[in-house]
Each structure stands twice: as C-alpha cells, then as structure tokens.
Design an enzyme around this catalytic site. Structure first.
Site, PDB file in Angstrom:
ATOM      1  N   THR A  84       0.881  -1.182   0.000  1.00  7.99           N
ATOM      2  CA  THR A  84       0.000   0.000   0.000  1.00  7.99           C
ATOM      3  C   THR A  84       0.911   1.223   0.000  1.00  7.99           C
ATOM      4  O   THR A  84       1.025   1.913   0.998  1.00  7.99           O
ATOM      5  CB  THR A  84      -0.923   0.011   1.240  1.00  7.99           C
ATOM      6  OG1 THR A  84      -0.115  -0.163   2.421  1.00  7.99           O
ATOM      7  CG2 THR A  84      -1.948  -1.081   1.181  1.00  7.99           C
ATOM      8  N   THR A 119      -0.931  -2.740   5.569  1.00  8.63           N
ATOM      9  CA  THR A 119      -1.333  -1.591   6.390  1.00  8.63           C
ATOM     10  C   THR A 119      -2.330  -0.751   5.609  1.00  8.63           C
ATOM     11  O   THR A 119      -2.011  -0.240   4.536  1.00  8.63           O
ATOM     12  CB  THR A 119      -0.097  -0.744   6.741  1.00  8.63           C
ATOM     13  OG1 THR A 119       0.835  -1.606   7.381  1.00  8.63           O
ATOM     14  CG2 THR A 119      -0.442   0.416   7.648  1.00  8.63           C
ATOM     15  N   LYS A 202      -2.053  -0.554  14.319  1.00  4.18           N
ATOM     16  CA  LYS A 202      -0.882  -0.611  13.441  1.00  4.18           C
ATOM     17  C   LYS A 202      -0.332   0.795  13.160  1.00  4.18           C
ATOM     18  O   LYS A 202       0.854   1.080  13.328  1.00  4.18           O
ATOM     19  CB  LYS A 202      -1.266  -1.314  12.131  1.00  4.18           C
ATOM     20  CG  LYS A 202      -0.272  -1.213  11.029  1.00  4.18           C
ATOM     21  CD  LYS A 202       0.975  -2.008  11.308  1.00  4.18           C
ATOM     22  CE  LYS A 202       2.056  -1.622  10.335  1.00  4.18           C
ATOM     23  NZ  LYS A 202       3.065  -2.564  10.128  1.00  4.18           N
ATOM     24  N   GLY A 255      14.084   5.484   7.577  1.00  3.40           N
ATOM     25  CA  GLY A 255      13.645   5.212   6.204  1.00  3.40           C
ATOM     26  C   GLY A 255      12.858   3.919   6.230  1.00  3.40           C
ATOM     27  O   GLY A 255      12.311   3.541   7.258  1.00  3.40           O
ATOM     28  N   CYS A 258       7.922   1.380   5.937  1.00  2.96           N
ATOM     29  CA  CYS A 258       6.771   1.638   6.815  1.00  2.96           C
ATOM     30  C   CYS A 258       6.705   3.049   7.392  1.00  2.96           C
ATOM     31  O   CYS A 258       5.735   3.760   7.153  1.00  2.96           O
ATOM     32  CB  CYS A 258       6.768   0.626   7.951  1.00  2.96           C
ATOM     33  SG  CYS A 258       6.362  -1.021   7.380  1.00  2.96           S
ATOM     34  N   LYS A 261       5.951   6.136   5.027  1.00  3.56           N
ATOM     35  CA  LYS A 261       4.622   6.151   4.395  1.00  3.56           C
ATOM     36  C   LYS A 261       3.501   6.161   5.446  1.00  3.56           C
ATOM     37  O   LYS A 261       2.483   6.804   5.252  1.00  3.56           O
ATOM     38  CB  LYS A 261       4.512   5.003   3.405  1.00  3.56           C
ATOM     39  CG  LYS A 261       3.797   3.774   3.845  1.00  3.56           C
ATOM     40  CD  LYS A 261       3.662   2.757   2.736  1.00  3.56           C
ATOM     41  CE  LYS A 261       3.596   1.352   3.284  1.00  3.56           C
ATOM     42  NZ  LYS A 261       2.589   1.058   4.269  1.00  3.56           N
TER      43      LYS A 261
HETATM   44  C1  UDX Z   1       9.343  -1.007  11.041  1.00  5.33           C
HETATM   45  C2  UDX Z   1       8.697  -1.403  12.376  1.00  5.33           C
HETATM   46  O1  UDX Z   1       9.733  -1.582  13.355  1.00  5.33           O
HETATM   47  C3  UDX Z   1       7.854  -2.655  12.213  1.00  5.33           C
HETATM   48  O2  UDX Z   1       7.207  -2.967  13.443  1.00  5.33           O
HETATM   49  C4  UDX Z   1       6.803  -2.384  11.124  1.00  5.33           C
HETATM   50  O3  UDX Z   1       5.996  -3.495  10.916  1.00  5.33           O
HETATM   51  C5  UDX Z   1       7.502  -2.001   9.824  1.00  5.33           C
HETATM   52  O4  UDX Z   1       8.343  -0.858  10.053  1.00  5.33           O
HETATM   53  P1  UDX Z   1      11.462  -1.756   9.619  1.00  5.33           P
HETATM   54  O5  UDX Z   1      11.034  -0.707   8.646  1.00  5.33           O
HETATM   55  O6  UDX Z   1      11.858  -3.091   9.117  1.00  5.33           O
HETATM   56  O7  UDX Z   1      10.278  -2.019  10.677  1.00  5.33           O
HETATM   57  O8  UDX Z   1      12.718  -1.204  10.403  1.00  5.33           O
HETATM   58  P2  UDX Z   1      13.089  -0.599  11.834  1.00  5.33           P
HETATM   59  O9  UDX Z   1      14.118  -1.448  12.443  1.00  5.33           O
HETATM   60  O10 UDX Z   1      11.882  -0.292  12.635  1.00  5.33           O
HETATM   61  O11 UDX Z   1      13.813   0.752  11.385  1.00  5.33           O
HETATM   62  C6  UDX Z   1      13.145   1.751  10.626  1.00  5.33           C
HETATM   63  C7  UDX Z   1      14.032   2.951  10.428  1.00  5.33           C
HETATM   64  O12 UDX Z   1      14.217   3.651  11.633  1.00  5.33           O
HETATM   65  C8  UDX Z   1      15.463   2.618   9.918  1.00  5.33           C
HETATM   66  O13 UDX Z   1      15.824   3.549   8.933  1.00  5.33           O
HETATM   67  C9  UDX Z   1      16.330   2.745  11.145  1.00  5.33           C
HETATM   68  O14 UDX Z   1      17.662   3.092  10.845  1.00  5.33           O
HETATM   69  C10 UDX Z   1      15.617   3.864  11.887  1.00  5.33           C
HETATM   70  N1  UDX Z   1      15.839   3.815  13.339  1.00  5.33           N
HETATM   71  C11 UDX Z   1      15.359   2.792  14.086  1.00  5.33           C
HETATM   72  C12 UDX Z   1      16.541   4.850  13.948  1.00  5.33           C
HETATM   73  O15 UDX Z   1      16.978   5.807  13.294  1.00  5.33           O
HETATM   74  N2  UDX Z   1      16.712   4.811  15.310  1.00  5.33           N
HETATM   75  C13 UDX Z   1      16.240   3.804  16.080  1.00  5.33           C
HETATM   76  O16 UDX Z   1      16.444   3.851  17.307  1.00  5.33           O
HETATM   77  C14 UDX Z   1      15.548   2.753  15.456  1.00  5.33           C
END
Ligand code: UDX
Length: 438
Positions: A84, A119, A202, A255, A258, A261
């Site tokens: 999505t 989502t 969510k 980035g 999830c 967006k």
């Molecule tokens: C995320 C959610 O954690 C998950 O529950 C949802 O279903 C999908 O989105 P994901 O996108 O795989 O998962 O990665 P995540 O580990 O959450 O990190 C997302 C972004 O945040 C990354 O760019 C990461 O570098 C950044 N981040 C994360 C930070 O800058 N600081 C942090 O402390 C944690």
C-alpha cells in the site's frame, strides 16, 4: 488448514513460510511471473534471514503461482499481503488491495475469511467486505478480518513466530475462531479487537516509533548545540521503564517501507477528518531535515563542496537488508551530486538496487577501502557490521583528508581522536583532530 497468501513481498513471503512451518498448506499468489519462477527454484526474491531455509524445509506445503485460479479455490483463509505505497498526496494507494479483492471474488468457491495484513487506513476492511460480498458467488459466506503485521526487516521470521503480539481485528466469533486456529502453533500473545481498532493499532504503533526517533534526533541536535552527549542521554532516558531503551538511536533519520509512508498516511487521514496530528507532522518534518544533516555538517569542514571526492558507506535504510525504500542515502547522494561532489559508494547488499533506482552518476566500490581511497570526506549512512569493524587507523591511511561524518554513531569519539581523524557524528561533540576547519 488450506491457506492462500496474495502477494509475495516481505510480508507475504514471511507470512507464507511461517504458516507452512506451523503445519498449514499454503499457496502463494503473485502476478509477477519472475518472482514466481525464482520462488519455484527455491530462491526468495527478498533478502531476509531464515526465509530461504523455511522455504526449503517446508517445500512440500508451499505452492507458488501467478494464477489466482490455482491459488484461491479451496482456501479457508486468504491473506492479503500486497503493498500500500504512498500516493503523491501522502495517502495510502489501495489499488493493489482492490485488485486482490477482484481476484478473490472471482475464484473463491467456499466460505472463507479474508485477512488483511497490509497496512490500510481505518475503514478499509469494512469497505472491502462490502465489495467482496457484492461480487462473490451466491451462497458463499465471506468475512474480512484485520491482522496487521509488525515485522521488522532482518528479524521478520522471528518477529512472526515469536513476536510480542498478534492483533486480530474481527467482527464475529467465527472469524476469531478461524484466526485462532491459523495461529494455534504461534507462541505470541493475542489481542482481539474490532477491525477499525486493529487498523488503528498498526498506524498508532508505527507513528509512535517514528515520533520516538524524531524526538531523539531533535534532542541529539540540541545536544550538539549545548555540548552534551546524546548516547548517554538516551541511555539515561531508557533506564526509565516508562520510556524504554529501544528506538532511541539518533542518526540520519528513519527510512524503510513503513515509517515514512505510515506517518504521511496518518497525517493525511487526520486532515481528511478535519484534524491536525501536530506531533506526527513534526516527526515528518524533523525526519526530512535529519536525512541531510550530514551535508550541513560537511560545510563546516568544506564551505564549498564542489569538486570534492566523497565516500558514502552504507546505502540501505538499515543494516541487514538490501531495501532502499525511503533510505536517507537516496536524498543524501542526490544533494551531493547537485553540489558537484564526485561520489563513490559502498554497501554490502544494496548496490545493485541503488544502481537501478538512482539515475545520478556515482562510482560503485566493492570494498570500504576502495570507496575511501583518496577521498576528502566520508559519510556513514548505514551502520553495517563491516563499517563498525573497519579499523579507524585505515581512514587517514586511505583518505586524502580524513574527515569522517558518521550518521549512525558507529565509532567511539575517543578512539577516533587517537586515530587522528576529524570525526563528527550525531549528538556528540566533534573530534577535530589535526585537520582544522578550512
Ligand atoms: C518497522 C517497524 O519496526 C515494524 O514494526 C513495522 O511493521 C515495519 O516498520 P522496519 O522498517 O523493518 O520495521 O525497520 P526498523 O528497524 O523499525 O527501522 C526503521 C528505520 O528507523 C530505519 O531507517 C532505522 O535506521 C531507523 N531507526 C530505528 C533509527 O533511526 N533509530 C532507532 O532507534 C531505530
């Protein structure tokens, strides 16, 4: 149980292999024939730990097909796991959801529960049920349930099989009972709610995590201004159980598929209901600025960036994945090129994808050493283990001027000082080394 999974991206494929692993017969449907032929050869089209092994272990209970007529008939439960993505105006693009619904309506031949894992904005499941009920063959009873995913890339299999919660958004006891049977073997606490509440859980969760990151990033920027250390600030904050120590890592912004967006979609949805979600709006703005934070810092060392040779270490939005969706590197490298910088990039997983996505001209390097060679500045954008383990003494040996701007706080500033490099990270005092500002 006989289960169909529509969409074989991160969410669909992980869901399918985990369901097969817990004893179900799973048919995976994707209209992308290339993906299907890879899957049939046992090759996952995504980079995700554990998926290939589970595909192999459960190959007798997994079927991959591009034909809805093969995937849908006979299924008691049909999971919709399609993307999505963000629309130009920020709202979620639901086209793939409705296309899946058309296929389900055409081919479903028995009572079933359609489970939406993608989502989707609040109210979508209700609309989907109306649409499906109006199209499906007479005599078939179909219900739609919301079962959002909370998978993080890199740990998705573990998150699914033994995560922190399963949210079942249902409007009937029958749908609840079916979903409880689906997840019988999962070691995960279950929360049951109505569909709209599940959809909101969510969005509210992802938006909260995004807020937490933008908050610590703003605190980090303030730490730099006042001379405090954000790593210790986060440590101290996290010792309070009410705050918790996770998602307090400051850096160059979030980035991925999830947070960017979902924050924009919730903000849009609130506006549609005549509301402004001020906190979410601020998180979005802070993140946009944070993505190019290191470029602002670079100007402290080189007031004019034109003609510089720069190394960029890390392109994916986080380590452990080749995913570049909304990765800070995309914007960062584009701004460098606009400023006339010669850019060399290195990433252990995402270079091929970057080459396909990115139109600007950069040099792709097969090692960190090659990327650093004779450069004037180095930007660290993803905290890959290879970067963390790279010996600091190599920076001055390889670079023309060892100016290292670290957007993920991979190194200890004390060690950087000893190595004699200029080291400027996020929310910590810079180490100016012997190379003074120009
Ligand atoms: C995320 C959610 O954690 C998950 O529950 C949802 O279903 C999908 O989105 P994901 O996108 O795989 O998962 O990665 P995540 O580990 O959450 O990190 C997302 C972004 O945040 C990354 O760019 C990461 O570098 C950044 N981040 C994360 C930070 O800058 N600081 C942090 O402390 C944690």
């Amino acid at each position: 149980m006989k289960i169909a999974v529509v969409g074989t991206g991160y969410v669909g494929l992980v869901t399918a292999v985990c369901l097969a692993h817990t004893g179900h017969e799973v048919r995976c449907l994707d209209r992308d024939e290339t993906k299907i032929s890879l899957l049939r050869r046992g090759v996952p089209p995504i980079f995700e730990a554990g998926v290939r092994e589970l595909m192999e272990e459960n190959k007798n209970s997994l079927i991959y097909t591009a034909d809805p007529g093969e995937a849908i008939p006979g299924a008691e439960v049909i999971f919709i796991c399609v993307g999505t993505p963000e629309r130009a105006d920020g709202y979620a693009n639901l086209a793939a959801i409705y296309e899946s619904a058309e296929e389900i309506a055409e081919h479903a031949d028995r009572d079933c529960v359609v489970v939406v894992k993608s989502t989707v904005p609040m109210g979508t499941n209700e609309k989907l049920e109306k649409l499906l009920s109006s199209r499906i063959r007479r005599g078939i009873r179909l219900e739609v349930a919301s079962n959002p995913e909370f998978l993080s890339q890199g740990t998705a299999v573990r998150d699914m099989l033994s995560g922190q919660r399963l949210v079942l958004g249902v409007e009937s006891e029958t749908a609840e009972a079916v979903l409880r049977r689906v997840y019988r073997e999962f070691d995960v606490p279950i929360l049951v709610s109505d569909r709209k509440t599940a959809e909101m859980i969510k969005y509210a969760s992802n938006n909260f995590l995004a807020l937490k990151i933008s908050y610590i990033n703003e605190i980090a920027n303030l730490c730099e201004a006042v001379g405090a250390d954000v790593e210790t600030v986060a440590l101290g904050m996290g010792m309070d159980e009410r705050i918790g120590n996770r998602f307090l890592r400051s850096g160059v912004g979030y980035g991925g598929s999830c947070f960017p967006k979902d924050t924009k979609a919730l903000h849009w949805l609130a506006r549609y209901h005549d509301f402004e979600l001020k906190t979410v709006k601020a998180a979005i703005e802070v993140n946009e600025n944070q993505k190019i934070r290191l470029i602002k810092k670079a100007r402290r060392y080189y007031p004019c960036l034109e003609g510089l040779n720069a190394a960029v270490l890390g392109l994916s939005f986080k380590p452990g994945t080749d995913d570049l969706r909304d990765a800070p590197s995309l914007q960062h490298v584009a701004v460098l090129l606009d400023n006339g910088v010669h850019v060399r990039v290195w990433d252990p997983a995402a270079m091929e994808g970057f080459r396909r996505l990115f139109t600007g001209s950069v040099r792709y390097c097969s090692s960190i050493g090659e990327a650093l060679k004779d450069t004037d500045i180095c930007f660290i954008l993803t905290e890959w283990e290879e970067v963390r383990a790279f010996p600091l003494v190599m920076f001055p040996r390889l670079m023309k001027r060892p100016v290292v701007l670290d957007g993920r706080n991979c190194f200890d500033p004390g060690a950087a000082r000893e190595a004699g490099i200029v080291y400027d990270s996020i929310g910590r005092r810079p180490v100016l080394g012997d190379v003074a500002q120009q």
